[in-house]
Design an enzyme around this catalytic site. Structure first.
Site, mmCIF file in Angstrom:
data_model
loop_
_atom_site.group_PDB
_atom_site.id
_atom_site.type_symbol
_atom_site.label_atom_id
_atom_site.label_comp_id
_atom_site.label_asym_id
_atom_site.label_seq_id
_atom_site.Cartn_x
_atom_site.Cartn_y
_atom_site.Cartn_z
ATOM 1 N N ASN A 186 0.747 -1.411 0.149
ATOM 2 C CA ASN A 186 0.219 -0.402 -0.188
ATOM 3 C C ASN A 186 0.962 1.341 0.065
ATOM 4 O OD1 ASN A 186 -1.328 2.255 1.183
ATOM 5 N ND2 ASN A 186 -3.158 0.835 1.999
ATOM 6 N N ASP A 235 -0.080 4.795 -0.174
ATOM 7 C CA ASP A 235 -0.428 5.719 0.266
ATOM 8 C C ASP A 235 0.164 6.846 1.129
ATOM 9 O OD1 ASP A 235 -3.499 4.598 -0.408
ATOM 10 O OD2 ASP A 235 -4.458 3.924 1.545
ATOM 11 N N HIS A 236 0.959 6.365 1.909
ATOM 12 C CA HIS A 236 1.385 7.005 2.292
ATOM 13 C C HIS A 236 2.729 8.005 1.715
ATOM 14 C CE1 HIS A 236 -1.255 6.901 6.017
ATOM 15 N NE2 HIS A 236 -0.960 5.433 5.275
ATOM 16 N N ARG A 288 3.858 18.555 0.958
ATOM 17 C CA ARG A 288 4.949 20.107 0.320
ATOM 18 C C ARG A 288 3.774 20.338 -1.123
ATOM 19 N NH1 ARG A 288 10.159 21.488 1.443
ATOM 20 N NH2 ARG A 288 10.173 21.561 3.560
ATOM 21 N N HIS A 318 -5.400 3.274 -1.655
ATOM 22 C CA HIS A 318 -6.682 3.604 -0.406
ATOM 23 C C HIS A 318 -7.412 5.916 -1.896
ATOM 24 C CE1 HIS A 318 -9.287 4.406 2.497
ATOM 25 N NE2 HIS A 318 -10.041 4.414 2.009
ATOM 26 N N ARG A 371 -9.414 7.411 -0.686
ATOM 27 C CA ARG A 371 -10.338 8.518 0.036
ATOM 28 C C ARG A 371 -11.734 9.625 -0.380
ATOM 29 N NH1 ARG A 371 -8.575 6.544 5.953
ATOM 30 N NH2 ARG A 371 -10.837 7.779 6.276
ATOM 31 N N ARG A 427 -7.170 12.733 0.563
ATOM 32 C CA ARG A 427 -5.752 13.668 1.359
ATOM 33 C C ARG A 427 -4.281 12.818 1.520
ATOM 34 N NH1 ARG A 427 -7.237 10.003 7.058
ATOM 35 N NH2 ARG A 427 -9.582 11.057 6.931
ATOM 36 N N HIS A 428 -4.566 11.910 0.928
ATOM 37 C CA HIS A 428 -2.873 11.150 0.327
ATOM 38 C C HIS A 428 -3.632 10.544 -1.372
ATOM 39 C CE1 HIS A 428 -4.899 7.731 1.453
ATOM 40 N NE2 HIS A 428 -5.138 7.678 2.875
ATOM 41 N N GLU A 473 -8.845 0.847 -2.870
ATOM 42 C CA GLU A 473 -9.711 0.839 -1.289
ATOM 43 C C GLU A 473 -10.166 1.965 -1.305
ATOM 44 O OE1 GLU A 473 -6.345 -1.058 1.229
ATOM 45 O OE2 GLU A 473 -6.852 1.002 1.465
ATOM 46 N N THR A 514 -7.026 6.734 10.334
ATOM 47 C CA THR A 514 -7.270 5.232 9.243
ATOM 48 C C THR A 514 -7.988 4.632 9.248
ATOM 49 O OG1 THR A 514 -5.587 3.660 8.279
ATOM 50 C CG2 THR A 514 -5.554 3.724 10.826
ATOM 51 N N THR A 515 -8.104 3.277 8.693
ATOM 52 C CA THR A 515 -9.399 2.932 8.724
ATOM 53 C C THR A 515 -9.684 1.789 9.776
ATOM 54 O OG1 THR A 515 -9.349 2.207 5.989
ATOM 55 C CG2 THR A 515 -10.880 1.245 7.399
ATOM 56 N N GLU A 541 -11.567 -9.233 3.040
ATOM 57 C CA GLU A 541 -10.129 -9.001 4.118
ATOM 58 C C GLU A 541 -10.004 -8.853 5.065
ATOM 59 O OE1 GLU A 541 -7.253 -5.974 2.030
ATOM 60 O OE2 GLU A 541 -6.508 -5.851 3.692
ATOM 61 N N HIS A 569 -3.815 -4.566 7.908
ATOM 62 C CA HIS A 569 -4.090 -3.537 8.877
ATOM 63 C C HIS A 569 -2.470 -3.533 10.303
ATOM 64 C CE1 HIS A 569 -5.823 0.458 9.883
ATOM 65 N NE2 HIS A 569 -5.325 -0.094 11.327
ATOM 66 N N GLY A 627 0.947 -1.320 4.915
ATOM 67 C CA GLY A 627 1.248 -0.046 3.767
ATOM 68 C C GLY A 627 2.074 1.167 4.722
ATOM 69 N N HIS A 628 1.398 1.322 6.214
ATOM 70 C CA HIS A 628 2.212 1.986 7.188
ATOM 71 C C HIS A 628 3.127 1.799 7.414
ATOM 72 C CE1 HIS A 628 2.485 4.507 10.781
ATOM 73 N NE2 HIS A 628 2.635 5.572 9.827
HETATM 74 N N1 PXP Z 1 -5.801 -3.461 3.914
HETATM 75 C C1 PXP Z 1 -6.955 -1.820 4.209
HETATM 76 C C2 PXP Z 1 -8.823 -2.651 3.499
HETATM 77 C C3 PXP Z 1 -6.644 -1.058 4.710
HETATM 78 O O1 PXP Z 1 -7.849 0.387 4.772
HETATM 79 C C4 PXP Z 1 -5.763 -0.375 5.317
HETATM 80 C C5 PXP Z 1 -5.032 0.737 5.455
HETATM 81 O O2 PXP Z 1 -4.999 1.613 4.574
HETATM 82 C C6 PXP Z 1 -4.174 -1.308 5.067
HETATM 83 C C7 PXP Z 1 -4.603 -2.805 4.278
HETATM 84 C C8 PXP Z 1 -3.213 -1.172 5.389
HETATM 85 O O3 PXP Z 1 -2.858 -1.057 6.522
HETATM 86 P P1 PXP Z 1 -1.421 -0.575 6.540
HETATM 87 O O4 PXP Z 1 -1.086 0.696 6.825
HETATM 88 O O5 PXP Z 1 -2.234 -0.174 8.752
HETATM 89 O O6 PXP Z 1 -0.458 -1.539 6.862
#
Ligand code: PXP
Length: 241
Positions: A13, A15-16, A24, A49, A51, A55-56, A76, A106-107, A157, A192, A214-215
């Protein structure tokens, strides 16, 4: 690993990377570059994702990543009409329907598929009819898994957030949830809050086919990547004198 336990796919993932870029307002670091690097490094798919508040990940990121990444894309999204239209336009490999509240960081919990059956059913059906693999991001709760069966979602999931927080009994709930979903012919993903420290027991659950992370990966990439990046910048500065 044996034939009975095929390898677990890793969805990365990104996103971040977009979160850092957006800090920036420019173009660096580019989530597309991160997606291409992730695939080159062994990711089996790219998860992003979109959103509602953007936001990202932004709409143009979805378009660019969809166009340039050959690995499966897992979009997502919240179960809104706007997001369904976007998904149909880009036709990703998969769509993971997540609950979304604007104020959340977050979710924070799984989708209430059982409670939202009537509004979800037509959206799941439209996405499926377009050939998109629909996944529902749910807690490992038998009632939610039964709802996924009713909705004819090919994938669930399982939300690993409570497990990642160390809540007692959560690994067992994930194991039982995965077994129940598999018994209904549903493919099981999880994600997650997964990290180097806690991924092992989840990856070992027999029914799990894919983990989306992701994170931690993006945060750890900053820490593990800093020595090289600082060394290169020092060399450039020193070389200029
Ligand atoms: N799966 C889903 C459906 C999510 O919403 C997220 C968070 O965006 C993740 C996986 C990944 O979670 P994390 O960023 O905590 O690894």
């Amino acid at each position: 690993m044996s034939a009975a336990h095929p390898p677990v796919r890793l969805g990365v993932n990104i996103d971040h990377v977009a979160t850092v870029r957006n800090a920036r307002g420019g173009a660096h670091p580019d989530p597309l570059a991160a997606a291409l690097l992730a695939v080159r490094s062994g990711a089996d798919g790219i998860t992003l994702h979109l959103r509602e508040d953007r936001r990202h990940i932004r709409d143009d990121d979805v378009a660019r990543i969809r166009a340039a990444v050959s690995a499966p894309i897992n979009l997502e999204m919240a179960a809104t009409d706007e997001m369904v239209e976007i998904a149909l336009r880009h036709a990703p490999h998969a769509c993971c329907i997540v609950p979304e509240r604007r104020a959340e960081v977050t979710t924070e919990g799984g989708l209430d598929a059982a409670g939202q059956m009537r509004s979800l059913a037509p959206k799941v059906a439209r996405l499926r009819a377009a050939g998109i693999r629909v996944s529902l991001f749910i807690d490992p709760d038998p009632q939610q898994i039964e709802a996924a069966v009713q909705l004819r979602a090919p994938v669930v999931e399982l939300h690993t957030g409570a497990y990642a927080e160390g809540r007692e009994g959560e690994l067992e709930r994930l194991q039982a949830g995965a077994a129940l979903a598999v018994s209904h012919g549903i493919e099981v993903h999880a994600g997650h809050g997964l990290t180097y420290a806690n991924v092992g027991p989840v990856a070992a659950i027999p029914g799990i086919a894919e983990l989306n992370i992701g994170h931690f990966l993006i945060g750890q990439a900053i820490l593990e990547g800093l020595p090289d990046v600082i060394g290169r910048m020092k060399a450039l500065i020193d070389g200029a004198r």
